[in-house]
Design a protein around this motif. Structure first.
Motif, PDB file in Angstrom:
ATOM      1  N   UNK A  14       0.843  -1.196   0.000  1.00 36.70           N
ATOM      2  CA  UNK A  14       0.000   0.000   0.000  1.00 36.70           C
ATOM      3  C   UNK A  14       0.877   1.244   0.000  1.00 36.70           C
ATOM      4  N   UNK A  15       0.442   2.243   0.754  1.00 39.76           N
ATOM      5  CA  UNK A  15       1.256   3.446   0.894  1.00 39.76           C
ATOM      6  C   UNK A  15       2.505   3.124   1.716  1.00 39.76           C
ATOM      7  N   UNK A  16       3.623   3.751   1.355  1.00 38.84           N
ATOM      8  CA  UNK A  16       4.861   3.573   2.102  1.00 38.84           C
ATOM      9  C   UNK A  16       5.810   4.717   1.778  1.00 38.84           C
ATOM     10  N   UNK A  17       6.818   4.843   2.601  1.00 39.71           N
ATOM     11  CA  UNK A  17       7.899   5.788   2.330  1.00 39.71           C
ATOM     12  C   UNK A  17       9.051   5.004   1.725  1.00 39.71           C
ATOM     13  N   UNK A  18       9.502   5.423   0.549  1.00 40.54           N
ATOM     14  CA  UNK A  18      10.624   4.777  -0.119  1.00 40.54           C
ATOM     15  C   UNK A  18      11.894   5.499   0.314  1.00 40.54           C
ATOM     16  N   UNK A  19      12.817   4.740   0.919  1.00 44.31           N
ATOM     17  CA  UNK A  19      14.057   5.298   1.457  1.00 44.31           C
ATOM     18  C   UNK A  19      15.209   4.906   0.540  1.00 44.31           C
ATOM     19  N   UNK A  20      15.896   5.917   0.000  1.00 47.09           N
ATOM     20  CA  UNK A  20      16.939   5.618  -0.977  1.00 47.09           C
ATOM     21  C   UNK A  20      18.279   6.215  -0.585  1.00 47.09           C
ATOM     22  N   UNK A  21      19.339   5.523  -0.981  1.00 43.91           N
ATOM     23  CA  UNK A  21      20.719   5.958  -0.809  1.00 43.91           C
ATOM     24  C   UNK A  21      21.080   6.274   0.635  1.00 43.91           C
ATOM     25  N   UNK A  22      21.170   5.237   1.490  1.00 43.33           N
ATOM     26  CA  UNK A  22      21.587   5.486   2.873  1.00 43.33           C
ATOM     27  C   UNK A  22      23.029   5.997   2.920  1.00 43.33           C
ATOM     28  N   UNK A  23      23.287   6.900   3.849  1.00 40.71           N
ATOM     29  CA  UNK A  23      24.643   7.440   4.015  1.00 40.71           C
ATOM     30  C   UNK A  23      25.548   6.420   4.703  1.00 40.71           C
ATOM     31  N   UNK A  24      24.944   5.484   5.438  1.00 40.61           N
ATOM     32  CA  UNK A  24      25.676   4.411   6.108  1.00 40.61           C
ATOM     33  C   UNK A  24      24.749   3.191   6.112  1.00 40.61           C
ATOM     34  N   UNK A  25      25.309   1.981   6.190  1.00 39.41           N
ATOM     35  CA  UNK A  25      24.452   0.789   6.187  1.00 39.41           C
ATOM     36  C   UNK A  25      23.453   0.796   7.350  1.00 39.41           C
ATOM     37  N   UNK A  26      22.222   0.393   7.061  1.00 40.16           N
ATOM     38  CA  UNK A  26      21.190   0.249   8.084  1.00 40.16           C
ATOM     39  C   UNK A  26      20.939  -1.239   8.242  1.00 40.16           C
ATOM     40  N   UNK A  27      21.052  -1.731   9.474  1.00 39.87           N
ATOM     41  CA  UNK A  27      20.913  -3.160   9.743  1.00 39.87           C
ATOM     42  C   UNK A  27      19.669  -3.420  10.592  1.00 39.87           C
ATOM     43  N   UNK A  28      19.072  -4.627  10.484  1.00 40.18           N
ATOM     44  CA  UNK A  28      17.945  -4.954  11.351  1.00 40.18           C
ATOM     45  C   UNK A  28      18.311  -4.717  12.815  1.00 40.18           C
ATOM     46  N   UNK A  29      17.409  -4.099  13.534  1.00 33.94           N
ATOM     47  CA  UNK A  29      17.636  -3.753  14.928  1.00 33.94           C
ATOM     48  C   UNK A  29      18.009  -2.293  15.115  1.00 33.94           C
ATOM     49  N   UNK A  30      18.504  -1.645  14.055  1.00 31.60           N
ATOM     50  CA  UNK A  30      18.833  -0.220  14.131  1.00 31.60           C
ATOM     51  C   UNK A  30      17.550   0.599  14.267  1.00 31.60           C
ATOM     52  N   UNK A  31      17.681   1.777  14.844  1.00 32.06           N
ATOM     53  CA  UNK A  31      16.572   2.736  14.899  1.00 32.06           C
ATOM     54  C   UNK A  31      16.939   3.925  14.020  1.00 32.06           C
ATOM     55  N   UNK A  32      16.033   4.287  13.126  1.00 26.49           N
ATOM     56  CA  UNK A  32      16.236   5.409  12.215  1.00 26.49           C
ATOM     57  C   UNK A  32      15.122   6.421  12.462  1.00 26.49           C
ATOM     58  N   UNK A  33      15.492   7.681  12.662  1.00 19.40           N
ATOM     59  CA  UNK A  33      14.485   8.725  12.838  1.00 19.40           C
ATOM     60  C   UNK A  33      14.135   9.313  11.481  1.00 19.40           C
ATOM     61  N   UNK A  34      12.848   9.272  11.162  1.00 15.87           N
ATOM     62  CA  UNK A  34      12.332   9.942   9.969  1.00 15.87           C
ATOM     63  C   UNK A  34      11.497  11.125  10.452  1.00 15.87           C
TER      64      UNK A  34
END
Length: 166
Positions: free
Chosen positions: A104-124
């Motif tokens: 459905x609706x989602x935010x598409x996140x492109x070109x991370x400045x550093x690797x994002x791994x499961x368990x990380x917290x990212x502030x949007x």
């Protein structure tokens, strides 16, 4: 043209910082998560937005210090073909909710400045129609995840599971 835009910008800033409740003040974000895909593939961000205000609120997009680009998209399936299109806004109805979810609706996140791994917290930082914003923590989940992993769909508690921090 610039002289007309400046007062509007100033008025928007005054409203966002003033005593008047802005769009973001009426929104509660929950079950926020990101599906992390391998390599440089874009990630999808999902969240439930609840509006306790008397007016609908438009989610216009988001930004992140971790991802170079964040776009609001909608996935759909027509005649057996999956499509994805960029959208300008998602309305959260007055006293209602809207869900950004897989397929459905989602935010598409492109070109991370550093690797994002499961368990990380990212502030949007979610951005609304009146210019107000809401910083929301999203938990990174593996590529095979289907939800936020916070067991919001089932009332039973798995006592062997790690605490969810509610």
């Amino acid at each position: 043209m610039k002289s007309a835009a400046l007062p509007l910008l100033l008025a928007g800033l005054l409203l966002a910082g003033g005593a008047h409740a802005n769009d973001a003040a009426h929104i509660r974000a929950s079950h926020a998560w990101i599906r992390v895909l391998p390599g440089a593939l874009p990630a999808g961000a999902y969240v439930t937005l609840e509006n306790d205000g008397n007016q609908p609120v438009a989610l216009r997009g988001a930004s992140s210090s971790v991802y170079a680009e964040v776009m609001l998209h909608r996935s759909s399936r027509e005649g057996g073909v999956s499509r994805m299109a960029m959208v300008d806004a998602l309305n959260v109805p007055a006293h209602g909710k809207a869900e950004l979810a897989p397929a459905g609706y989602h935010l598409m996140l492109m070109r991370p400045h550093a690797p994002v791994k499961p368990g990380d917290t990212v502030t949007l930082t979610l951005q609304f129609g009146d210019g107000s914003t809401l910083a929301t923590d999203f938990v990174a989940r593996p590529a095979n995840a289907m939800d936020a992993g916070d067991d919001h769909a089932t009332p039973a508690m798995d006592h062997d599971a790690m605490p969810h921090g509610h």
